[in-house]
Scaffold this active site. Structure first.
Site, short mmCIF file in Angstrom:
data_model
loop_
_atom_site.label_atom_id
_atom_site.label_comp_id
_atom_site.label_asym_id
_atom_site.label_seq_id
_atom_site.Cartn_x
_atom_site.Cartn_y
_atom_site.Cartn_z
N MET A 166 4.51 111.20 107.47
CA MET A 166 5.49 111.70 106.51
C MET A 166 5.48 113.21 106.31
O MET A 166 6.23 113.73 105.49
CB MET A 166 5.28 111.00 105.15
CG MET A 166 5.35 109.49 105.21
SD MET A 166 6.89 108.87 105.92
CE MET A 166 7.99 109.10 104.52
N LEU A 197 5.57 118.78 110.69
CA LEU A 197 4.62 119.50 111.54
C LEU A 197 5.09 120.93 111.72
O LEU A 197 6.29 121.19 111.86
CB LEU A 197 4.47 118.79 112.89
CG LEU A 197 3.81 117.40 112.80
CD1 LEU A 197 3.84 116.72 114.16
CD2 LEU A 197 2.37 117.50 112.28
N HIS A 243 12.67 106.77 114.05
CA HIS A 243 13.33 106.92 112.76
C HIS A 243 14.28 105.74 112.54
O HIS A 243 15.01 105.36 113.47
CB HIS A 243 14.11 108.25 112.73
CG HIS A 243 14.82 108.47 111.44
ND1 HIS A 243 14.16 108.90 110.31
CD2 HIS A 243 16.11 108.28 111.08
CE1 HIS A 243 15.04 108.98 109.31
NE2 HIS A 243 16.22 108.61 109.75
N ALA A 254 13.33 95.94 115.55
CA ALA A 254 13.89 96.69 116.68
C ALA A 254 12.99 97.86 117.07
O ALA A 254 12.78 98.13 118.27
CB ALA A 254 15.29 97.20 116.31
C1 GRF Z 1 8.84 103.01 110.38
O1 GRF Z 1 9.72 102.03 109.94
C2 GRF Z 1 9.58 104.21 110.91
O2 GRF Z 1 10.93 104.02 110.99
C3 GRF Z 1 9.33 105.30 109.92
O3 GRF Z 1 8.17 104.94 109.23
C4 GRF Z 1 7.99 103.54 109.28
C5 GRF Z 1 6.53 103.29 109.51
O4 GRF Z 1 6.20 101.94 109.42
N1 GRF Z 1 9.25 106.57 110.59
P1 GRF Z 1 4.86 101.43 110.04
O5 GRF Z 1 3.72 102.18 109.36
O6 GRF Z 1 4.89 101.65 111.51
O7 GRF Z 1 4.81 99.98 109.67
#
Ligand code: GRF
Length: 200
Positions: free
Chosen positions: A94, A97, A113, A177
């Protein structure tokens, strides 16, 4: 030849990380996960790494909320290099960078994403698509640059939005997906890589 090394960065439950590690274990993804790093001490992604025998590292990010402090980001680069990482895979990471990592791993950082970028960058992208009345959304794998979800798009997968969808049900379908698309795209990048391994 040495296997292609990936390093996974995340802060959440780690479902994408698990999918990637499973695909490696089953031989469908021709890479080696060399390190998993999180800026959240108790993140599920670190427990998943340990379950798969991948070195799991908590990296204290410093006092800022949206990015690492400069010293922490330099330490991040050091750890990734020491682990001989060829490609950084963001999976629920989150923070933005900045220079040290972007310069050291130019065109070697990717993210997944939960929308069809360039639509709905930023947080809760599935909820944004739902609120906008879309009938289709999806997920995107893209290179990471200095912006928020702005890097070059590598691949996308569409996901329909159903009449009774809630943010929770839609997000869950998008994540299914993601777990298919992300490991497959990483394998394609490994196959296409012109750089052999860890010669950064
Ligand atoms: C994913 O759904 C992705 O789209 C977003 O963060 C989420 C992370 O989920 N960037 P996880 O930790 O891989 O379950």
């Amino acid at each position: 030849m040495d296997r292609f090394g990936i390093g996974i960065l995340g802060a959440g439950t780690g479902s994408n990380c698990r999918a990637i590690l499973e695909q490696i274990r089953e031989g469908h993804l021709r890479a080696e996960a060399r390190i998993v790093i999180s800026d959240v001490r108790d993140a599920g992604i670190l427990a998943i790494a340990e379950e798969f025998g991948v070195p799991a590292v908590f990296l204290p990010p410093g006092k800022w909320k949206t990015k690492f402090e400069p010293e922490a980001e330099i330490e991040l680069v050091r750890q990734l290099r020491e682990a001989r990482v060829d490609l950084i895979v963001l999976a629920g990471f989150m923070r933005i960078l900045k220079g040290p990592v972007l310069e050291s791993f130019r065109q070697r950082i990717i993210n997944v994403h939960p929308s069809l970028l360039p639509k709905y960058p930023g947080r809760a992208a599935w909820a944004q698509a739902l609120a906008a009345g879309e009938s289709v959304t999806g997920c995107t794998v893209h290179y990471v640059d200095a912006g928020i979800d702005t890097g070059e798009i590598i691949a996308q997968r569409e996901v329909p939005i159903l009449p009774n969808d809630t943010p929770v049900s839609l997000h869950a379908r998008i994540q299914l997906a993601e777990r298919e698309l992300y490991p497959a795209v990483i394998d394609q990048l490994v196959a296409a890589a012109s750089y052999p391994h860890s010669d950064l």
